[in-house]
Design an enzyme around this catalytic site. Sequence first.
Site, PDB file in Angstrom:
ATOM      1  N   VAL A 280      45.156  49.993  31.083  1.00 29.96           N
ATOM      2  CA  VAL A 280      45.612  50.362  32.420  1.00 29.96           C
ATOM      3  C   VAL A 280      46.873  49.615  32.851  1.00 29.96           C
ATOM      4  O   VAL A 280      47.428  49.906  33.911  1.00 29.96           O
ATOM      5  CB  VAL A 280      44.502  50.164  33.482  1.00 29.96           C
ATOM      6  CG1 VAL A 280      43.333  51.089  33.218  1.00 29.96           C
ATOM      7  CG2 VAL A 280      44.073  48.710  33.567  1.00 29.96           C
TER       8      VAL A 280
ATOM      9  N   TYR B 158      46.782  35.626  39.826  1.00 31.24           N
ATOM     10  CA  TYR B 158      45.634  36.491  40.136  1.00 31.24           C
ATOM     11  C   TYR B 158      45.504  36.692  41.638  1.00 31.24           C
ATOM     12  O   TYR B 158      45.346  37.827  42.124  1.00 31.24           O
ATOM     13  CB  TYR B 158      44.380  35.842  39.564  1.00 31.24           C
ATOM     14  CG  TYR B 158      43.097  36.601  39.785  1.00 31.24           C
ATOM     15  CD1 TYR B 158      42.764  37.691  38.984  1.00 31.24           C
ATOM     16  CD2 TYR B 158      42.184  36.213  40.770  1.00 31.24           C
ATOM     17  CE1 TYR B 158      41.569  38.376  39.161  1.00 31.24           C
ATOM     18  CE2 TYR B 158      40.995  36.881  40.954  1.00 31.24           C
ATOM     19  CZ  TYR B 158      40.685  37.968  40.147  1.00 31.24           C
ATOM     20  OH  TYR B 158      39.509  38.636  40.326  1.00 31.24           O
TER      21      TYR B 158
ATOM     22  N   LYS C   6      45.692  40.121  43.898  1.00 37.75           N
ATOM     23  CA  LYS C   6      44.516  40.605  44.640  1.00 37.75           C
ATOM     24  C   LYS C   6      44.802  40.688  46.136  1.00 37.75           C
ATOM     25  O   LYS C   6      44.304  41.586  46.822  1.00 37.75           O
ATOM     26  CB  LYS C   6      43.313  39.704  44.367  1.00 37.75           C
ATOM     27  CG  LYS C   6      42.794  39.771  42.942  1.00 37.75           C
ATOM     28  CD  LYS C   6      42.350  41.170  42.550  1.00 37.75           C
ATOM     29  CE  LYS C   6      41.649  41.183  41.199  1.00 37.75           C
ATOM     30  NZ  LYS C   6      41.209  42.537  40.798  1.00 37.75           N
TER      31      LYS C   6
ATOM     32  N   ILE D 104      30.992  34.982  40.583  1.00 37.86           N
ATOM     33  CA  ILE D 104      29.956  35.832  39.991  1.00 37.86           C
ATOM     34  C   ILE D 104      29.697  35.374  38.554  1.00 37.86           C
ATOM     35  O   ILE D 104      30.635  35.224  37.759  1.00 37.86           O
ATOM     36  CB  ILE D 104      30.390  37.304  39.988  1.00 37.86           C
ATOM     37  CG1 ILE D 104      30.770  37.769  41.398  1.00 37.86           C
ATOM     38  CG2 ILE D 104      29.287  38.173  39.395  1.00 37.86           C
ATOM     39  CD1 ILE D 104      29.656  37.719  42.415  1.00 37.86           C
TER      40      ILE D 104
END
Length: 253
Positions: A62, A152, A156, A185
């Site tokens: 992607v 990052y 975001k 997570i």
Amino acid sequence: MDLKLKRKNVLITGGSKGIGKSIAEAFLAEGANVAIASRGIGALERTKEELGGRVSIIQTDVSSAREREKLIDSFVEQHGSIDVLINNAGGSTGSTAAETDMELFYRAMELNYFSAVHLSKLAVEQMRRKSGGAIINITSIFGRESGGKATYNNAKSALISFTKSLADEVIKDGIRVNSIAPGSILHETGNWKKRLEENPERIQAFVENEIPAGRFGTPEEVANVAAFLASEKASWIVGASINVDGGQSRMNF
């Protein structure tokens, strides 16, 4: 709760592991038609087998504009239309802002931001034909506040802003766009798992000091929110960024 997602056509990028895989499972449980996309064909095939062959797989990168166009074309060719797009693909590189090469900033934006922007634009073209759809961008709590690697987090943060801009444009077409900002997570293929194995005492101290809930989140807890946001149960949620973090974020909103 029946989210009325049965037979909805769902595309998930970065869907072969971690959060993406759990999102696929959540939609499968609701009876949706699910396709997962990622770079590694081996991981895609393993995940398809683990999910009982119930997903279709599309190998793609992607970070390439041409590959993104091919991805949407392939999905629509297979399924006839797209009802839900989950922009989950992403990754973190570099170190401090001052020490990170500009090339890594460009790569991070391409993978974490431009891929989601482009795929969303392509999906909107398709969704407008059916006068409806849902797009969900997986971001991070550190896209909402400082923390983590600059490459990052910058990407975001931009994606959260884009989510709101696109949401306001396309809600009149029956298309809802929202984002989910996970906290820390824990899953088998993630960075937190590696860090926990390398230094369990340090990571346990991090959990105790930084996460009010006292534990890591699970991919399933993010996936449940994604399924809800894609459903008509969330019909009045438009352009939102929803923290899924056990209280880890320090922001008041």
